[in-house]
Design an enzyme around this catalytic site. Structure first.
Site, PDB file in Angstrom:
ATOM      1  N   GLU A 160       0.813  -1.228   0.000  1.00  0.00           N
ATOM      2  CA  GLU A 160       0.000   0.000   0.000  1.00  0.00           C
ATOM      3  C   GLU A 160       0.838   1.267   0.000  1.00  0.00           C
ATOM      4  O   GLU A 160       2.047   1.221   0.269  1.00  0.00           O
ATOM      5  CB  GLU A 160      -0.963   0.009   1.185  1.00  0.00           C
ATOM      6  CG  GLU A 160      -0.269   0.100   2.529  1.00  0.00           C
ATOM      7  CD  GLU A 160      -1.127   0.753   3.604  1.00  0.00           C
ATOM      8  OE1 GLU A 160      -1.543   1.916   3.416  1.00  0.00           O
ATOM      9  OE2 GLU A 160      -1.363   0.100   4.646  1.00  0.00           O
ATOM     10  N   LYS A 162      -3.728  -1.730  15.838  1.00  0.00           N
ATOM     11  CA  LYS A 162      -3.304  -0.928  16.991  1.00  0.00           C
ATOM     12  C   LYS A 162      -4.482  -0.729  17.925  1.00  0.00           C
ATOM     13  O   LYS A 162      -5.623  -0.632  17.466  1.00  0.00           O
ATOM     14  CB  LYS A 162      -2.863   0.451  16.513  1.00  0.00           C
ATOM     15  CG  LYS A 162      -1.612   0.446  15.687  1.00  0.00           C
ATOM     16  CD  LYS A 162      -1.062   1.865  15.578  1.00  0.00           C
ATOM     17  CE  LYS A 162       0.227   1.877  14.804  1.00  0.00           C
ATOM     18  NZ  LYS A 162       0.028   2.063  13.366  1.00  0.00           N
TER      19      LYS A 162
END
Ligand code: PSU
Ligand code: MN
Length: 301
Positions: free
Chosen positions: A25, A160
């Site tokens: 990405e 996260k």
């Protein structure tokens, strides 16, 4: 195929010959790390994919073209331009393309373009998910919806804890996305190997991962698969340090009323400010680790 897609000659040749290809990405390049570490990391990631037997296809939108496979100059361009490149998720594609603009592709958009190009495996750092407080804000990353609909295998280091990891797992379960732990029963939390949440299945080899994804593709179930690969022990962070930084970042975002597509980049930048270079170093290492695994899985597919 469509007129907007531009596959680099190297990636095109690899796909035609049935060689393994790994998508990468570009939001992580433009928005995820400072220059010049972002460019250096992106180039190293490509190198690691090659060393593990696959061809890298870094994905981005440049001048309105959906690119699968970037040149070193294009990676440098995206890295230098940084935040000035639009962070592009699914909803951003139509206008960016029509106007001939640039876009840094999120996990969602990278999956879309990878699928258009015929690439089945994608390596990244972390995915978007259900944000803390989403029961009020409804802030749920389009990455999850993309995993539900687009048949690409995504290797990440978990998510996260800027996110509500429990709700993120619930969402993925509802949408039928298998969450695999690579060599672990516990969902890794990006900077740390543990989160307190379990994965759906533990798989221990690239062969096993490839076999599960092949079965998913052959049954035509639709959607992708998430492989969560824990950060190597020696690069993982002290959970107390990183969780404190994350809590502070979330509190700051709430205090400033940060909303929408700004939320994730704001939180990531704040965490970096609070932890200094430590989190960046860990971030780079886990991306390398994921690139190597993705290349091996692509080789088995
Ligand atoms: N989470 C990370 N690192 C990242 C991102 C998320 O730990 O770099 C980036 C990825 O590109 C991801 C995007 O697809 O942010 C998700 O943004 P949002 O939450 O706005 O959907
Ligand atoms: Mn969001």
């Amino acid at each position: 195929m469509n007129n907007y897609l531009e596959i680099s000659p190297e990636v095109q040749a690899a796909l035609a010959e049935g060689k393994p290809v790994v998508a990468l990405e570009s939001t992580i390049i433009s928005h995820g790390m400072p220059y010049p570490q972002n460019v250096e990391t992106a180039m190293n990631v490509e190198q690691i994919v090659r060393q593990n037997g696959a061809v890298p296809a870094t994905i981005a939108i440049i001048g309105g073209k959906l690119k699968a496979g970037l040149s070193a100059d294009e990676i440098e361009y995206l890295g230098k331009k940084g935040y000035a490149v639009t962070k592009a998720s699914r909803r951003d594609l139509p206008v960016l393309v029509a106007r001939g603009e640039d876009g840094a592709t999120t996990v969602a958009t990278t999956m879309i373009i990878a699928a258009m190009a015929g690439i089945k495996v994608f390596a990244t750092g972390g995915i978007g998910g259900v944000h803390r407080g989403a029961e009020v804000t409804m802030d749920i990353s389009a990455d999850l919806e993309e995993l539900a609909r687009t048949p690409v295998l995504v290797v990440c280091a978990g998510a996260k804890s800027i996110l509500d990891l429990g709700l993120t797992l619930e969402y993925l379960e509802t949408k039928g996305v298998p969450v695999i732990g690579y060599g672990t029963e516990e969902l890794p939390a990006f900077y740390t190997r543990k989160s307190g949440f379990g994965v759906d299945y533990r798989l221990d080899t690239p062969e096993e991962v490839a076999a599960a994804f092949r079965a998913k593709l052959e049954m035509d179930l639709g959607g992708g698969m998430l492989v969560t690969n824990p950060i190597p022990e020696q690069y993982s962070m002290d959970p107390d340090v990183i969780n404190k930084a994350i809590d502070e970042a979330v509190a700051e975002a709430n205090a400033q009323g940060i909303r929408g597509k700004q939320t994730t980049p704001f939180l990531l930048a704040k965490i970096k400010d609070i932890t200094g270079g430590d989190s960046l170093a860990s971030n780079i290492r886990l991306v390398y680790n994921n690139a190597a695994l993705a290349a091996k899985v692509a080789g088995q597919l």
